[in-house]
Scaffold this motif. Structure first.
Motif, PDB file in Angstrom:
ATOM      1  N   SER A  39       0.821  -1.207   0.000  1.00  2.53           N
ATOM      2  CA  SER A  39       0.000   0.000   0.000  1.00  2.53           C
ATOM      3  C   SER A  39       0.855   1.257   0.000  1.00  2.53           C
ATOM      4  CB  SER A  39      -0.925   0.003   1.222  1.00  2.53           C
ATOM      5  OG  SER A  39      -1.800  -1.104   1.202  1.00  2.53           O
ATOM      6  N   VAL A  40       1.981   1.209   0.724  1.00  2.00           N
ATOM      7  CA  VAL A  40       2.870   2.369   0.763  1.00  2.00           C
ATOM      8  C   VAL A  40       3.429   2.669  -0.620  1.00  2.00           C
ATOM      9  CG1 VAL A  40       5.062   3.244   1.657  1.00  2.00           C
ATOM     10  CG2 VAL A  40       3.473   2.082   3.197  1.00  2.00           C
ATOM     11  N   VAL A  41       3.928   1.633  -1.294  1.00  5.45           N
ATOM     12  CA  VAL A  41       4.515   1.832  -2.622  1.00  5.45           C
ATOM     13  C   VAL A  41       3.456   2.279  -3.627  1.00  5.45           C
ATOM     14  CG1 VAL A  41       5.691   0.673  -4.533  1.00  5.45           C
ATOM     15  CG2 VAL A  41       6.386   0.197  -2.187  1.00  5.45           C
ATOM     16  N   HIS A  42       2.270   1.702  -3.544  1.00  2.00           N
ATOM     17  CA  HIS A  42       1.190   2.124  -4.438  1.00  2.00           C
ATOM     18  C   HIS A  42       0.844   3.601  -4.224  1.00  2.00           C
ATOM     19  CE1 HIS A  42      -2.528   2.059  -6.733  1.00  2.00           C
ATOM     20  NE2 HIS A  42      -3.166   2.534  -5.676  1.00  2.00           N
ATOM     21  N   THR A  43       0.761   4.017  -2.974  1.00  2.00           N
ATOM     22  CA  THR A  43       0.459   5.417  -2.681  1.00  2.00           C
ATOM     23  C   THR A  43       1.589   6.327  -3.131  1.00  2.00           C
ATOM     24  OG1 THR A  43      -0.814   4.697  -0.746  1.00  2.00           O
ATOM     25  CG2 THR A  43      -0.246   7.017  -0.867  1.00  2.00           C
ATOM     26  N   MET A  44       2.840   5.858  -2.990  1.00  2.00           N
ATOM     27  CA  MET A  44       3.974   6.645  -3.473  1.00  2.00           C
ATOM     28  C   MET A  44       3.874   6.890  -4.969  1.00  2.00           C
ATOM     29  SD  MET A  44       7.051   4.862  -1.277  1.00  2.00           S
ATOM     30  CE  MET A  44       8.318   5.526  -2.360  1.00  2.00           C
ATOM     31  N   GLU A  45       3.441   5.882  -5.705  1.00  3.67           N
ATOM     32  CA  GLU A  45       3.311   6.036  -7.152  1.00  3.67           C
ATOM     33  C   GLU A  45       2.161   6.978  -7.512  1.00  3.67           C
ATOM     34  OE1 GLU A  45       2.429   3.391 -11.196  1.00  3.67           O
ATOM     35  OE2 GLU A  45       2.519   2.424  -9.223  1.00  3.67           O
ATOM     36  N   VAL A  46       0.997   6.740  -6.912  1.00  6.01           N
ATOM     37  CA  VAL A  46      -0.196   7.519  -7.272  1.00  6.01           C
ATOM     38  C   VAL A  46      -0.081   8.960  -6.792  1.00  6.01           C
ATOM     39  CG1 VAL A  46      -2.682   7.733  -6.924  1.00  6.01           C
ATOM     40  CG2 VAL A  46      -1.665   5.478  -7.305  1.00  6.01           C
ATOM     41  N   ALA A  47       0.311   9.132  -5.537  1.00  4.46           N
ATOM     42  CA  ALA A  47       0.328  10.470  -4.952  1.00  4.46           C
ATOM     43  C   ALA A  47       1.608  11.239  -5.245  1.00  4.46           C
ATOM     44  CB  ALA A  47       0.133  10.373  -3.434  1.00  4.46           C
ATOM     45  N   GLY A  48       2.712  10.534  -5.457  1.00  4.86           N
ATOM     46  CA  GLY A  48       3.984  11.213  -5.637  1.00  4.86           C
ATOM     47  C   GLY A  48       4.509  11.183  -7.051  1.00  4.86           C
ATOM     48  N   LEU A  49       4.748   9.990  -7.564  1.00  8.03           N
ATOM     49  CA  LEU A  49       5.368   9.868  -8.885  1.00  8.03           C
ATOM     50  C   LEU A  49       4.490  10.468  -9.979  1.00  8.03           C
ATOM     51  CD1 LEU A  49       7.836   8.768 -10.367  1.00  8.03           C
ATOM     52  CD2 LEU A  49       6.601   6.613 -10.677  1.00  8.03           C
ATOM     53  N   ASN A  50       3.181  10.254  -9.899  1.00  9.56           N
ATOM     54  CA  ASN A  50       2.285  10.789 -10.928  1.00  9.56           C
ATOM     55  C   ASN A  50       2.165  12.308 -10.856  1.00  9.56           C
ATOM     56  OD1 ASN A  50       1.870   8.159 -11.696  1.00  9.56           O
ATOM     57  ND2 ASN A  50      -0.176   7.993 -10.817  1.00  9.56           N
ATOM     58  N   ALA A  51       2.531  12.890  -9.721  1.00  8.56           N
ATOM     59  CA  ALA A  51       2.486  14.348  -9.590  1.00  8.56           C
ATOM     60  C   ALA A  51       3.770  15.016 -10.063  1.00  8.56           C
ATOM     61  CB  ALA A  51       2.219  14.729  -8.131  1.00  8.56           C
ATOM     62  N   LEU A  52       4.795  14.221 -10.366  1.00  2.72           N
ATOM     63  CA  LEU A  52       6.092  14.782 -10.731  1.00  2.72           C
ATOM     64  C   LEU A  52       6.040  15.692 -11.966  1.00  2.72           C
ATOM     65  CD1 LEU A  52       9.116  14.832 -10.044  1.00  2.72           C
ATOM     66  CD2 LEU A  52       9.393  12.804 -11.479  1.00  2.72           C
ATOM     67  N   PRO A  53       5.368  15.300 -13.062  1.00  7.42           N
ATOM     68  CA  PRO A  53       5.369  16.188 -14.242  1.00  7.42           C
ATOM     69  C   PRO A  53       4.768  17.558 -13.977  1.00  7.42           C
ATOM     70  CG  PRO A  53       4.650  13.970 -14.834  1.00  7.42           C
ATOM     71  CD  PRO A  53       4.709  14.008 -13.350  1.00  7.42           C
ATOM     72  N   ILE A  54       3.612  17.619 -13.307  1.00 10.43           N
ATOM     73  CA  ILE A  54       2.962  18.912 -13.090  1.00 10.43           C
ATOM     74  C   ILE A  54       3.768  19.765 -12.114  1.00 10.43           C
ATOM     75  CG2 ILE A  54       1.478  17.973 -11.280  1.00 10.43           C
ATOM     76  CD1 ILE A  54       0.619  20.779 -13.769  1.00 10.43           C
ATOM     77  N   LEU A 103       0.442  22.136  -4.601  1.00 14.94           N
ATOM     78  CA  LEU A 103      -0.051  21.185  -5.595  1.00 14.94           C
ATOM     79  C   LEU A 103      -0.483  19.866  -4.948  1.00 14.94           C
ATOM     80  CD1 LEU A 103       2.368  21.683  -8.611  1.00 14.94           C
ATOM     81  CD2 LEU A 103      -0.075  22.126  -8.555  1.00 14.94           C
ATOM     82  N   LEU A 104       0.281  19.403  -3.985  1.00 11.10           N
ATOM     83  CA  LEU A 104      -0.113  18.181  -3.275  1.00 11.10           C
ATOM     84  C   LEU A 104      -1.377  18.415  -2.459  1.00 11.10           C
ATOM     85  CD1 LEU A 104       3.336  16.803  -2.037  1.00 11.10           C
ATOM     86  CD2 LEU A 104       1.920  15.937  -3.901  1.00 11.10           C
ATOM     87  N   ALA A 105      -1.534  19.618  -1.914  1.00  7.78           N
ATOM     88  CA  ALA A 105      -2.749  19.924  -1.160  1.00  7.78           C
ATOM     89  C   ALA A 105      -3.978  19.857  -2.052  1.00  7.78           C
ATOM     90  CB  ALA A 105      -2.626  21.314  -0.523  1.00  7.78           C
ATOM     91  N   GLY A 106      -3.857  20.363  -3.265  1.00  3.46           N
ATOM     92  CA  GLY A 106      -5.004  20.325  -4.163  1.00  3.46           C
ATOM     93  C   GLY A 106      -5.212  18.987  -4.841  1.00  3.46           C
ATOM     94  N   ARG A 107      -4.119  18.290  -5.124  1.00  2.00           N
ATOM     95  CA  ARG A 107      -4.219  17.043  -5.883  1.00  2.00           C
ATOM     96  C   ARG A 107      -4.332  15.827  -4.980  1.00  2.00           C
ATOM     97  NH1 ARG A 107      -1.077  12.958  -7.611  1.00  2.00           N
ATOM     98  NH2 ARG A 107      -1.372  12.182  -9.749  1.00  2.00           N
ATOM     99  N   THR A 108      -3.396  15.696  -4.046  1.00  2.00           N
ATOM    100  CA  THR A 108      -3.305  14.483  -3.242  1.00  2.00           C
ATOM    101  C   THR A 108      -4.242  14.521  -2.042  1.00  2.00           C
ATOM    102  OG1 THR A 108      -0.997  14.270  -3.923  1.00  2.00           O
ATOM    103  CG2 THR A 108      -1.698  12.983  -2.027  1.00  2.00           C
TER     104      THR A 108
END
Length: 257
Positions: A39-54, A103-108
């Motif tokens: 679950s930690v790694v999945h959340t890292m991908e969804v909440a963190g890695l996918n936010a990297l471009p923006i 950005l994390l506040a609005g997205r994640t």
């Protein structure tokens, strides 16, 4: 009066939830085998890695704007060369970490609150407690750990992207080559400016994750409650980011950092 009372209750409950989260994290630190790493790694991908471009794109454009304004305004005083320091200091100390956190506040935050709130509405959290699964460990701790890992990484990427944007403007408008740009940054900008911005990231990550999870767990049984809690999560997160950043700025100023 009612608004003031509600605000006081909100603050007390948030502080209580913060303490409960720290207790759970401490318990997991003593027993790492209880951490749900999938679950930690999945959340890292969804909440963190996918936010990297923006995050990188927005920081890049902010670096462009800062450098362009600095070149125009400082050029009127014959001090265009100080555009390099302006870009480096502003991006490293403030803009990169604040942009990342907002950005994390609005997205994640909205995603965390909506996910946990939907589980609460479908009574999945009650089912977890029935199966002797602690929601604080399964839902809150995993998201907090993922945010603590990914937010500094996103912050570093935002720093590099913002400086790169400033470098392009300096090269294009002022004729400052990349080699000269980085040489001046290394010569004039102290290393502590990087750490001033970097140490804020874990604090922002912890605050954002706790606010998002708490609001999700407070969702009632109707859709209106879910919408109001998602809104409250984003608003509280952005407010706390700005407030904490101001407190950090005052503290570092008093420490002569």
């Amino acid at each position: 009066g009612k608004a003031a009372s509600a605000l006081g209750v909100e603050i007390i409950e948030t502080i209580g939830f913060f303490g409960e989260t720290l207790v759970v994290l401490g318990r997991l630190a003593l027993k790492p085998q209880r951490i749900r790493w999938v679950s930690v790694v999945h959340t890292m991908e969804v909440a963190g890695l996918n936010a990297l471009p923006i995050v990188m794109l927005l920081s890049f454009f902010v670096g462009l704007v800062i450098a362009y304004l600095g070149a125009r305004i400082l050029g009127d005083f014959g001090a265009s060369v100080f555009t390099v320091e302006l870009v480096a200091l502003s991006v490293l100390r403030e803009f990169a970490v604040v942009i990342t956190a907002i950005l994390l506040a609005g997205r994640t935050n909205s995603a965390f609150t909506a996910e946990i709130g939907a589980m609460k509405m479908r009574q999945e959290i009650d089912a977890m407690r029935t199966m002797r699964i602690d929601p604080m460990e399964a839902l809150v701790a995993t998201r907090v750990i993922a945010m603590l890992v990914m937010t500094p990484i996103l912050n570093f990427a935002a720093m590099m992207s913002g400086i790169f944007g400033g470098l392009l403007v300096s090269w294009w408008t002022l004729g400052i080559s990349p080699a000269m740009f980085f040489a001046r940054v290394a010569e004039v900008v102290a290393q502590q400016n990087f750490w001033v911005g970097f140490v804020k990231a874990p604090v922002f990550a912890l605050v954002l994750a706790i606010i998002a999870c708490r609001q999700g767990l407070k969702v009632g049984g109707d859709v209106g409650s879910l919408g109001s809690r998602v809104t409250a999560s984003v608003v509280q997160a952005i407010f706390m980011v700005i407030l904490l950043d101001a407190m950090f700025a005052l503290w570092f100023l008093e420490m002569n950092w």
